[in-house]
Design a protein around this motif. Sequence first.
Motif, PDB file in Angstrom:
ATOM      1  N   UNK A 119       0.808  -1.217   0.000  1.00  0.00           N
ATOM      2  CA  UNK A 119       0.000   0.000   0.000  1.00  0.00           C
ATOM      3  C   UNK A 119       0.846   1.274   0.000  1.00  0.00           C
ATOM      4  N   UNK A 120       1.993   1.241   0.649  1.00  0.00           N
ATOM      5  CA  UNK A 120       2.792   2.456   0.874  1.00  0.00           C
ATOM      6  C   UNK A 120       4.019   2.567  -0.039  1.00  0.00           C
ATOM      7  N   UNK A 121       4.353   1.526  -0.754  1.00  0.00           N
ATOM      8  CA  UNK A 121       5.495   1.521  -1.673  1.00  0.00           C
ATOM      9  C   UNK A 121       6.790   2.030  -1.017  1.00  0.00           C
ATOM     10  N   UNK A 122       7.303   1.300  -0.031  1.00  0.00           N
ATOM     11  CA  UNK A 122       8.538   1.759   0.617  1.00  0.00           C
ATOM     12  C   UNK A 122       9.727   1.673  -0.332  1.00  0.00           C
ATOM     13  N   UNK A 123      10.710   2.509  -0.065  1.00  0.00           N
ATOM     14  CA  UNK A 123      11.951   2.485  -0.832  1.00  0.00           C
ATOM     15  C   UNK A 123      12.915   1.443  -0.266  1.00  0.00           C
ATOM     16  N   UNK A 124      12.687   1.043   0.992  1.00  0.00           N
ATOM     17  CA  UNK A 124      13.553   0.087   1.666  1.00  0.00           C
ATOM     18  C   UNK A 124      12.757  -0.547   2.801  1.00  0.00           C
ATOM     19  N   UNK A 125      13.037  -1.821   3.081  1.00  0.00           N
ATOM     20  CA  UNK A 125      12.378  -2.512   4.183  1.00  0.00           C
ATOM     21  C   UNK A 125      13.452  -2.991   5.160  1.00  0.00           C
ATOM     22  N   UNK A 126      13.225  -2.699   6.440  1.00  0.00           N
ATOM     23  CA  UNK A 126      14.063  -3.221   7.514  1.00  0.00           C
ATOM     24  C   UNK A 126      13.174  -4.164   8.314  1.00  0.00           C
ATOM     25  N   UNK A 127      13.618  -5.408   8.448  1.00  0.00           N
ATOM     26  CA  UNK A 127      12.776  -6.417   9.092  1.00  0.00           C
ATOM     27  C   UNK A 127      13.605  -7.245  10.067  1.00  0.00           C
ATOM     28  N   UNK A 128      12.987  -7.617  11.159  1.00  0.00           N
ATOM     29  CA  UNK A 128      13.621  -8.486  12.139  1.00  0.00           C
ATOM     30  C   UNK A 128      13.679  -9.917  11.598  1.00  0.00           C
ATOM     31  N   UNK A 129      14.836 -10.523  11.661  1.00  0.00           N
ATOM     32  CA  UNK A 129      14.997 -11.914  11.228  1.00  0.00           C
ATOM     33  C   UNK A 129      14.121 -12.846  12.066  1.00  0.00           C
ATOM     34  N   UNK A 130      13.953 -12.525  13.323  1.00  0.00           N
ATOM     35  CA  UNK A 130      13.132 -13.352  14.195  1.00  0.00           C
ATOM     36  C   UNK A 130      11.678 -13.380  13.723  1.00  0.00           C
ATOM     37  N   UNK A 131      11.177 -12.276  13.203  1.00  0.00           N
ATOM     38  CA  UNK A 131       9.824 -12.243  12.651  1.00  0.00           C
ATOM     39  C   UNK A 131       9.747 -13.139  11.419  1.00  0.00           C
ATOM     40  N   UNK A 132      10.754 -13.078  10.574  1.00  0.00           N
ATOM     41  CA  UNK A 132      10.787 -13.906   9.369  1.00  0.00           C
ATOM     42  C   UNK A 132      10.790 -15.382   9.755  1.00  0.00           C
ATOM     43  N   UNK A 133      11.567 -15.732  10.757  1.00  0.00           N
ATOM     44  CA  UNK A 133      11.634 -17.134  11.173  1.00  0.00           C
ATOM     45  C   UNK A 133      10.319 -17.602  11.788  1.00  0.00           C
ATOM     46  N   UNK A 134       9.590 -16.692  12.445  1.00  0.00           N
ATOM     47  CA  UNK A 134       8.287 -17.062  13.018  1.00  0.00           C
ATOM     48  C   UNK A 134       7.276 -17.419  11.930  1.00  0.00           C
ATOM     49  N   UNK A 135       7.261 -16.651  10.851  1.00  0.00           N
ATOM     50  CA  UNK A 135       6.268 -16.877   9.793  1.00  0.00           C
ATOM     51  C   UNK A 135       6.743 -17.895   8.772  1.00  0.00           C
ATOM     52  N   UNK A 136       8.022 -18.106   8.717  1.00  0.00           N
ATOM     53  CA  UNK A 136       8.584 -19.042   7.752  1.00  0.00           C
ATOM     54  C   UNK A 136       9.177 -18.323   6.556  1.00  0.00           C
ATOM     55  N   UNK A 137      10.282 -18.840   6.091  1.00  0.00           N
ATOM     56  CA  UNK A 137      10.985 -18.241   4.962  1.00  0.00           C
ATOM     57  C   UNK A 137      10.149 -18.263   3.683  1.00  0.00           C
ATOM     58  N   UNK A 138       9.295 -19.283   3.535  1.00  0.00           N
ATOM     59  CA  UNK A 138       8.483 -19.389   2.324  1.00  0.00           C
ATOM     60  C   UNK A 138       7.497 -18.222   2.207  1.00  0.00           C
ATOM     61  N   UNK A 139       6.952 -17.798   3.347  1.00  0.00           N
ATOM     62  CA  UNK A 139       6.015 -16.669   3.331  1.00  0.00           C
ATOM     63  C   UNK A 139       6.715 -15.404   2.883  1.00  0.00           C
ATOM     64  N   UNK A 140       7.920 -15.171   3.398  1.00  0.00           N
ATOM     65  CA  UNK A 140       8.676 -13.998   2.966  1.00  0.00           C
ATOM     66  C   UNK A 140       9.005 -14.091   1.487  1.00  0.00           C
TER      67      UNK A 140
END
Length: 128
Positions: A43-64
């Motif tokens: 929705x916001x079209x960011x120029x860059x994304x900063x994300x916690x690796x722990x969040x990625x691991x919680x949802x699974x790499x496939x979702x990312x």
Amino acid sequence: MKNILVVESHQKFCYLLSQFLRNNNFHVIEARNFFIGSYLAKEQYPDLIICSLEIVEEIGYQTLQKIQDSSITTKVPLILLTNKPDVSSSLNQIHQLGADILLKKTVGFSRLLEVIKLQLNKDEGFYF
């Protein structure tokens, strides 16, 4: 003004990082979980994304991976931050996701700012 999406569940760290980025003339979009973050990315079209690796691991790499494959976010630089002492077991998956940078959360904000500027200027052909 460049838009940065910060996806971080740790409230205090998210606040400190977001304030630092605002003080350095970035527009910050905050998300406390990955699903809100993925919605805001579209929705916001960011120029860059900063994300916690722990969040990625919680949802699974496939979702990312599915979100990274989206035509809207596929070219958006991704910086992953972690508080893990050892990430060697995750490096292969992180690389396959197309993450540009993995940094420990203990890296100073000034160093993070340098990395952000480098990633944002990469597409413009400017390096410093």
